[in-house]
Design a protein around this motif. Structure first.
Motif, mmCIF file in Angstrom:
data_model
loop_
_atom_site.group_PDB
_atom_site.id
_atom_site.type_symbol
_atom_site.label_atom_id
_atom_site.label_comp_id
_atom_site.label_asym_id
_atom_site.label_seq_id
_atom_site.Cartn_x
_atom_site.Cartn_y
_atom_site.Cartn_z
ATOM 1 N N ASP A 30 52.266 48.604 122.182
ATOM 2 C CA ASP A 30 51.046 48.248 121.417
ATOM 3 C C ASP A 30 50.856 48.702 119.682
ATOM 4 O O ASP A 30 49.963 47.907 118.940
ATOM 5 C CB ASP A 30 49.765 48.803 122.085
ATOM 6 C CG ASP A 30 49.847 50.289 122.229
ATOM 7 O OD1 ASP A 30 50.593 50.887 122.373
ATOM 8 O OD2 ASP A 30 48.515 50.537 122.271
ATOM 9 N N ARG A 31 51.595 49.379 119.352
ATOM 10 C CA ARG A 31 51.376 49.906 117.945
ATOM 11 C C ARG A 31 52.499 49.520 117.279
ATOM 12 O O ARG A 31 52.595 49.775 115.856
ATOM 13 C CB ARG A 31 51.389 51.434 117.842
ATOM 14 C CG ARG A 31 50.188 51.963 118.800
ATOM 15 C CD ARG A 31 49.836 53.369 118.587
ATOM 16 N NE ARG A 31 49.682 53.965 117.002
ATOM 17 C CZ ARG A 31 49.495 55.260 116.865
ATOM 18 N NH1 ARG A 31 49.859 56.106 117.678
ATOM 19 N NH2 ARG A 31 49.523 55.396 115.409
ATOM 20 N N ILE A 32 53.651 48.890 117.603
ATOM 21 C CA ILE A 32 54.915 48.447 116.815
ATOM 22 C C ILE A 32 54.974 46.920 117.271
ATOM 23 O O ILE A 32 55.368 46.652 118.604
ATOM 24 C CB ILE A 32 56.169 49.313 117.307
ATOM 25 C CG1 ILE A 32 55.709 50.796 116.839
ATOM 26 C CG2 ILE A 32 57.193 48.518 116.551
ATOM 27 C CD1 ILE A 32 56.901 51.582 117.275
ATOM 28 N N GLU A 33 55.035 46.149 116.270
ATOM 29 C CA GLU A 33 55.286 44.837 116.459
ATOM 30 C C GLU A 33 56.706 44.429 117.059
ATOM 31 O O GLU A 33 57.722 45.192 116.609
ATOM 32 C CB GLU A 33 55.162 43.737 115.331
ATOM 33 C CG GLU A 33 53.723 43.811 114.739
ATOM 34 C CD GLU A 33 53.694 43.084 113.556
ATOM 35 O OE1 GLU A 33 54.521 42.288 113.299
ATOM 36 O OE2 GLU A 33 52.468 43.192 112.917
ATOM 37 N N LYS A 34 57.092 43.437 117.858
ATOM 38 C CA LYS A 34 58.246 42.993 118.436
ATOM 39 C C LYS A 34 59.215 42.879 117.118
ATOM 40 O O LYS A 34 58.975 42.036 116.257
ATOM 41 C CB LYS A 34 58.193 41.928 119.375
ATOM 42 C CG LYS A 34 59.330 41.613 119.957
ATOM 43 C CD LYS A 34 59.009 40.369 120.960
ATOM 44 C CE LYS A 34 60.669 40.110 121.799
ATOM 45 N NZ LYS A 34 60.168 39.073 122.611
ATOM 46 N N GLY A 35 60.503 43.045 117.344
ATOM 47 C CA GLY A 35 61.283 42.838 116.382
ATOM 48 C C GLY A 35 61.444 43.746 115.063
ATOM 49 O O GLY A 35 62.605 43.694 114.206
ATOM 50 N N LYS A 36 60.778 44.751 115.263
ATOM 51 C CA LYS A 36 60.599 46.010 113.987
ATOM 52 C C LYS A 36 61.993 46.700 114.114
ATOM 53 O O LYS A 36 62.415 46.996 115.116
ATOM 54 C CB LYS A 36 59.233 46.638 113.975
ATOM 55 C CG LYS A 36 58.193 46.085 113.512
ATOM 56 C CD LYS A 36 58.289 45.324 112.109
ATOM 57 C CE LYS A 36 56.954 44.751 111.863
ATOM 58 N NZ LYS A 36 57.152 44.061 110.269
ATOM 59 N N ARG A 37 62.229 47.317 112.969
ATOM 60 C CA ARG A 37 63.599 48.416 112.907
ATOM 61 C C ARG A 37 62.968 49.780 112.980
ATOM 62 O O ARG A 37 61.948 50.184 112.216
ATOM 63 C CB ARG A 37 64.304 48.289 111.741
ATOM 64 C CG ARG A 37 64.755 46.721 111.701
ATOM 65 C CD ARG A 37 65.353 46.586 109.862
ATOM 66 N NE ARG A 37 64.168 46.599 109.320
ATOM 67 C CZ ARG A 37 64.078 46.084 108.022
ATOM 68 N NH1 ARG A 37 65.210 46.009 107.102
ATOM 69 N NH2 ARG A 37 62.939 46.135 107.172
ATOM 70 N N ILE A 38 63.321 50.613 114.010
ATOM 71 C CA ILE A 38 62.745 51.994 114.055
ATOM 72 C C ILE A 38 63.776 53.002 113.922
ATOM 73 O O ILE A 38 64.956 52.636 114.345
ATOM 74 C CB ILE A 38 62.028 51.889 115.411
ATOM 75 C CG1 ILE A 38 62.872 51.782 116.623
ATOM 76 C CG2 ILE A 38 60.896 50.883 115.567
ATOM 77 C CD1 ILE A 38 62.243 52.361 117.970
ATOM 78 N N VAL A 39 63.191 54.156 113.567
ATOM 79 C CA VAL A 39 64.155 55.385 113.860
ATOM 80 C C VAL A 39 63.412 56.130 114.887
ATOM 81 O O VAL A 39 62.296 56.214 114.962
ATOM 82 C CB VAL A 39 64.145 56.074 112.437
ATOM 83 C CG1 VAL A 39 64.706 57.538 112.939
ATOM 84 C CG2 VAL A 39 64.724 55.372 111.460
ATOM 85 N N LEU A 40 64.319 56.709 115.993
ATOM 86 C CA LEU A 40 63.827 57.363 116.957
ATOM 87 C C LEU A 40 64.096 58.564 116.609
ATOM 88 O O LEU A 40 65.318 59.085 116.682
ATOM 89 C CB LEU A 40 64.422 56.725 118.199
ATOM 90 C CG LEU A 40 63.850 57.576 119.610
ATOM 91 C CD1 LEU A 40 62.388 57.006 119.750
ATOM 92 C CD2 LEU A 40 64.781 56.824 120.809
ATOM 93 N N TYR A 41 63.092 59.525 116.655
ATOM 94 C CA TYR A 41 63.365 60.929 116.285
ATOM 95 C C TYR A 41 62.847 61.736 117.650
ATOM 96 O O TYR A 41 61.872 61.826 118.112
ATOM 97 C CB TYR A 41 62.145 61.403 115.066
ATOM 98 C CG TYR A 41 62.487 62.762 114.587
ATOM 99 C CD1 TYR A 41 62.514 64.000 115.402
ATOM 100 C CD2 TYR A 41 62.512 62.929 113.135
ATOM 101 C CE1 TYR A 41 62.768 65.106 114.579
ATOM 102 C CE2 TYR A 41 62.975 64.104 112.730
ATOM 103 C CZ TYR A 41 62.802 65.257 113.325
ATOM 104 O OH TYR A 41 63.336 66.454 112.848
ATOM 105 N N GLY A 42 64.012 62.440 117.968
ATOM 106 C CA GLY A 42 64.093 63.036 119.372
ATOM 107 C C GLY A 42 64.791 62.576 120.372
ATOM 108 O O GLY A 42 64.898 61.587 120.789
ATOM 109 N N ALA A 43 65.666 63.431 120.795
ATOM 110 C CA ALA A 43 66.631 63.035 121.817
ATOM 111 C C ALA A 43 66.559 63.667 123.369
ATOM 112 O O ALA A 43 67.520 63.923 124.147
ATOM 113 C CB ALA A 43 68.179 63.227 121.290
ATOM 114 N N GLY A 44 65.350 64.516 123.455
ATOM 115 C CA GLY A 44 65.288 64.998 124.783
ATOM 116 C C GLY A 44 64.736 63.732 125.767
ATOM 117 O O GLY A 44 64.889 62.814 125.637
#
Length: 385
Positions: free
Chosen positions: A288-302
């Motif tokens: 709900d806070r990120i539009e579809k198709g956006k490029r993201i950096v995922l921080y955290g691999a836990g």
């Protein structure tokens, strides 16, 4: 005419006559029956025409296949009554079904809810079920206090608060028309009734809950895994429902939480297509806070980071341009990189997938020091259910 019965029809020749006969056999006769043949390739279309020729109360509309949402919507458009209900073409109803609701319809109640009987072809005994809510008539104020805040998902029960089936409800035509007009896309099957009924309940001024059951929902022998779970686009279509409901109820945090719980439950049901059991998911990516198709950096691999990553892989919602962790060496097999790599990629948002609020805030401060805009940082610790 006070009541229209809409029956979407698609390749159900083995069950269709029993369905239509059960509707025509009602003790309450002031009904119109609208059969929407949704491009059937078996004898269903012929059977529909036979009934229309034999009884003036039966109308038939033939169309190219559009799916259940499109067929039901067309039936609503063709109806001419004050109230509408639905019967699936492989189900059947008891002869006193609509007679039980006459007084309530004459009183002008917006939505009338009944129980349901699960009818099993594998010879298991039929099972009657009724609403979790008290059996009575609710006016608007009562609905907003006792029904609406709990209707979408019951966390303790792990299921709907209010059974969303349109077939066990009699609804004013004007409310259904409004709800279908709100639906921007209709290319989905699973949860189509949820997409319609929950906005209807919210818009209604009155509602009656009754425990008696007249509707027999057929559970076929071959339904161990329903076709929509095997659809390769199941998750994309599920997101249509999620987005529709989240947009409608965007001012209600309690209902947004319930919508997310329903979404997480449904995502796990996809495992049935692979013969796997359902496993509860506790966290949902912040769709709900990120539009579809956006490029993201995922921080955290836990645990949380992995959960988000796999959800995104399944639904192809956002492009993960980089996955980072302070201890990236531990997760190299997952393709996780060092935090310092962030300034080498182009991105729209950084999602901090860390449950600890203190650690997440420390990461946020670090990113701000490195020049990242605060509006581009999303903390998962603030999105927990």
């Amino acid at each position: 005419m006070i009541l229209s019965v809409v029956v979407p029809v698609y390749n159900v020749q083995a069950y269709l006559r029993q369905c239509i006969d059960s509707i025509l056999g009602q003790t309450f006769q002031e009904i119109e029956i609208i059969l929407v043949d949704d491009g059937s390739t078996d004898e269903s279309a012929v059977i529909c025409d036979e009934y229309a020729e034999a009884d003036p109360r039966v109308k038939v509309f033939h169309q190219k296949n559009t799916g259940l949402v499109g067929a039901r919507k067309k039936g609503v458009e063709l109806s001419s009554s004050t109230y509408i209900t639905f019967v699936d073409s492989d189900d059947f109803i008891e002869k006193e079904s609509y007679n039980r609701a006459v007084d309530s319809m004459k009183e002008g109640i917006d939505v009338i809810c009944f129980g349901i009987t699960r009818y099993y072809e594998n010879e298991k005994a039929p099972k009657a079920e009724h609403s979790l809510f008290d059996e009575k008539i609710y006016q608007k104020t009562d609905m907003m206090q006792k029904i609406v805040p709990y209707m979408i998902w019951n966390e303790k029960r792990g299921g709907f608060g209010l059974d969303p089936s349109l077939c066990i409800k009699i609804i004013k035509r004007e409310l259904l028309t409004k709800s279908y007009k709100l639906l921007k896309e209709q290319n989905f099957y699973y949860a189509e009734d949820s997409a319609i009924i929950f906005p209807v309940i919210y818009m209604a001024n009155s509602m009656e809950v009754r425990y008696d059951s007249f509707y027999n929902h057929r559970r076929r022998k071959d339904e161990t895994c329903r076709p929509y779970f095997q659809d390769k686009d199941f998750l994309k279509k599920l997101y249509i429902v999620y987005k529709h409901l989240a947009d409608f109820f965007n001012d209600s945090p309690a209902l947004i939480k319930q919508i997310e719980q329903f979404f997480m439950y449904s995502v796990n049901l996809r495992k049935r297509a692979y013969g796997e059991d359902y496993e509860k998911t506790e966290h949902l990516f912040p769709f709900d806070r990120i539009e579809k198709g956006k490029r993201i950096v995922l921080y955290g691999a836990g645990k949380l980071g992995k959960t988000y990553y796999h959800q995104l892989l399944q639904i192809s919602y956002c492009e993960v341009v980089l996955w980072v962790d302070k201890n990236y060496q531990k997760f190299k097999n997952y393709g996780v990189s060092a935090v310092e790599e962030i300034n080498k990629v182009t991105y729209d948002k950084i999602v901090v997938a860390i449950e600890s609020a203190d650690v997440a805030q420390a990461v946020r401060n670090y990113l701000l020091e490195k020049g990242v805009q605060d509006s581009d940082i999303i903390l998962a610790c603030c999105l927990k259910n």
